[in-house]
Scaffold this motif. Structure first.
Motif, PDB file in Angstrom:
ATOM      1  N   ARG A  89       0.065  -1.788  -0.009  1.00 44.07           N
ATOM      2  CA  ARG A  89       0.737  -0.285  -0.065  1.00 44.07           C
ATOM      3  C   ARG A  89       0.663   1.581  -0.060  1.00 44.07           C
ATOM      4  N   SER A  90       2.138   1.077   0.423  1.00 44.07           N
ATOM      5  CA  SER A  90       3.049   2.774   1.058  1.00 44.07           C
ATOM      6  C   SER A  90       2.932   3.086  -0.629  1.00 44.07           C
ATOM      7  N   ALA A  91       4.170   2.017  -1.238  1.00 45.54           N
ATOM      8  CA  ALA A  91       4.396   2.209  -2.745  1.00 45.54           C
ATOM      9  C   ALA A  91       3.692   3.028  -3.535  1.00 45.54           C
ATOM     10  N   LEU A  92       2.199   2.153  -3.183  1.00 42.72           N
ATOM     11  CA  LEU A  92       1.149   2.310  -3.915  1.00 42.72           C
ATOM     12  C   LEU A  92       1.437   3.573  -3.808  1.00 42.72           C
ATOM     13  N   LEU A  93       0.849   4.438  -2.848  1.00 42.42           N
ATOM     14  CA  LEU A  93       0.417   5.953  -2.391  1.00 42.42           C
ATOM     15  C   LEU A  93       1.215   7.198  -2.783  1.00 42.42           C
ATOM     16  N   VAL A  94       2.515   6.150  -2.172  1.00 44.63           N
ATOM     17  CA  VAL A  94       3.665   7.309  -2.814  1.00 44.63           C
ATOM     18  C   VAL A  94       3.846   7.561  -4.525  1.00 44.63           C
ATOM     19  N   MET A 108       0.716  15.853   0.709  1.00 48.07           N
ATOM     20  CA  MET A 108      -0.089  16.448   2.738  1.00 48.07           C
ATOM     21  C   MET A 108      -0.913  15.420   3.288  1.00 48.07           C
ATOM     22  N   GLU A 109      -1.207  14.326   3.145  1.00 45.16           N
ATOM     23  CA  GLU A 109      -2.011  13.269   4.004  1.00 45.16           C
ATOM     24  C   GLU A 109      -1.244  12.480   4.075  1.00 45.16           C
ATOM     25  N   LEU A 110      -0.217  12.228   2.730  1.00 46.90           N
ATOM     26  CA  LEU A 110       1.519  11.183   3.303  1.00 46.90           C
ATOM     27  C   LEU A 110       2.294  11.686   4.044  1.00 46.90           C
ATOM     28  N   TRP A 111       2.160  13.042   4.018  1.00 46.28           N
ATOM     29  CA  TRP A 111       2.997  13.478   4.785  1.00 46.28           C
ATOM     30  C   TRP A 111       3.050  13.181   6.227  1.00 46.28           C
ATOM     31  N   THR A 112       1.616  13.663   6.935  1.00 42.93           N
ATOM     32  CA  THR A 112       0.891  13.438   7.484  1.00 42.93           C
ATOM     33  C   THR A 112       1.093  11.778   8.513  1.00 42.93           C
ATOM     34  N   ALA A 113       0.559  11.085   7.737  1.00 44.08           N
ATOM     35  CA  ALA A 113       0.869   9.734   7.854  1.00 44.08           C
ATOM     36  C   ALA A 113       2.236   9.267   8.251  1.00 44.08           C
ATOM     37  N   ALA A 114       3.235   9.847   7.634  1.00 40.78           N
ATOM     38  CA  ALA A 114       4.447   9.234   7.427  1.00 40.78           C
ATOM     39  C   ALA A 114       4.977   9.564   8.908  1.00 40.78           C
ATOM     40  N   ARG A 115       4.280  10.339  10.028  1.00 40.27           N
ATOM     41  CA  ARG A 115       5.192  10.829  10.509  1.00 40.27           C
ATOM     42  C   ARG A 115       4.827   9.594  11.714  1.00 40.27           C
ATOM     43  N   THR A 116       3.676   9.245  12.128  1.00 39.86           N
ATOM     44  CA  THR A 116       3.844   7.919  12.602  1.00 39.86           C
ATOM     45  C   THR A 116       4.253   5.916  11.993  1.00 39.86           C
ATOM     46  N   ASP A 117       4.107   6.173  10.865  1.00 36.63           N
ATOM     47  CA  ASP A 117       4.489   5.550   9.900  1.00 36.63           C
ATOM     48  C   ASP A 117       5.794   5.188   9.533  1.00 36.63           C
TER      49      ASP A 117
END
Length: 205
Positions: free
Chosen positions: A61-66, A114-123
């Motif tokens: 999922r991470s690879a897909l969203l990025v 911004m959705e990804l940046w926010t999620a990446a803070r804790t993922d």
């Protein structure tokens, strides 16, 4: 002998089509559903592809969203490089460049990022996927912004400082639109950004 079917696509064309469908669906899901709602099941349904097809292209999922966010950003960069005001010069060039740059912060890519940046803070896994891609994209963005301003202005000693100042300020202001939607074309910061650009670049012609 039967004539070849002109509508028949090669396996490579089908793969490319599926890849594009998945990326488009992931972008739409990120923007409309947010990071939490952009699941592989949701994206698979939007794209109309099988689970196996989705995993063939994007094993996580991470690879897909990025990849989706980067895909959208690259498309925006290509559009920006065909900027219709590139023939302008002097103060008009500065004004148009500032306006064009501000417009990029109103595009779907910005909210997807911004959705990804926010999620990446804790993922941690997402952060590991996102950071190198964002760094590569950042270099491409620098090139495009320099093109917006033109070689005279981008060659000014203060240009890099101005670029960073505009980016950080515009990003911060754009985030406020998440809770306070309004007309970005009349945002009072736009006049401030123009004045700052003229001041820092010394009104070069």
């Amino acid at each position: 002998m039967a004539a070849p079917n002109p509508a028949r696509r090669t396996q490579g064309e089908r793969r490319a089509s599926s890849h594009q469908l998945i990326l488009d669906a992931a972008v739409a899901s990120l923007v409309e559903d947010g990071y939490a709602g952009a699941t592989t099941v949701t994206i698979q349904g939007r794209a109309g592809v099988s689970r196996g097809r989705l995993l063939h292209h994007f094993p996580s999922r991470s690879a897909l969203l990025v990849a989706a966010a980067q895909h959208l950003a690259v498309e925006r960069l290509i559009d920006t490089e065909t900027w219709p005001h590139a023939h302008t010069t002097g103060s008009e060039r500065i004004d148009r460049a500032v306006e064009q740059l501000w417009e990029t912060f109103r595009q779907p890519y910005f909210w997807a990022a911004m959705e990804l940046w926010t999620a990446a803070r804790t993922d941690e896994a997402l952060r590991a996927e996102l950071l190198p891609e964002e760094r590569r994209l950042g270099l491409a963005i620098q090139h495009v912004v320099a093109s917006m301003f033109g070689p005279v202005h981008s060659g000014h000693p203060a240009f890099e400082d101005l670029r960073e100042l505009l980016f950080t300020s515009m990003r911060g202001v754009a985030l406020t639109y998440a809770i306070d939607p309004r007309d970005p074309a009349t945002d009072p910061h736009l006049a401030l950004w123009r004045r700052t650009a003229h001041s820092m670049l010394g009104g070069r012609d």
